[in-house]
Design a protein around this motif. Sequence first.
Motif: not given
Length: 187
Positions: A162-166, A150-157
């Motif tokens: 948040s994306y930055a936190n991920c 998974y990419d950062y955005e998917e993991i954040g969801d």
Amino acid sequence: MTLTHQNIEQLVSLCKSGNQLAQLEIYNRYYKAMYNVAYRIVKDSFEAEDIMQEAFLSAFTKLDSIQDSLTFGAWLKRIVINKSIYHYKKNNKHQNISFDDVKYKIESDDLGIPTDYEFTNLKAKQVLETLNTLKENYRVSLTLHLIDGYDYEEIGDILNISYANCRTTISRAKESLRNKLQPLESY
């Protein structure tokens, strides 16, 4: 008509029309991978099995909501991950267990790692064991990123961050994993 030679798009179409043999064929194609995904998150064989079964039931009852049949595998994997994280959080909500007190046993068969290359198997086993000693949020986010892809955005969801936190969490998790693996390199 044999269903083993059908592609996933044809099988999903047959499942939508109620063909139970098509459902069985899809199950046979995906159950090992989905079990491994659930097991990596919940770390319990029986619970992983239950989660996998629930995920297949959900998928088969909601097949009409899938936009593109070719993405069935990714869609099913997302269901498994979401159910696994839900079960993991539910079961560990009130438990405060130190990771130092927990010993992990990883069976190479359970994770689908080939055992015919002993040295590679030993290294992979060390990495997975070390991964399991990381802080909880590091372990889950790194597993989703490196193992499940998974990419950062998917993991954040998935993790509701948040994306930055991920990105920060995964970066710190990688650094922590590197630091824990460095002493092992000398062997």
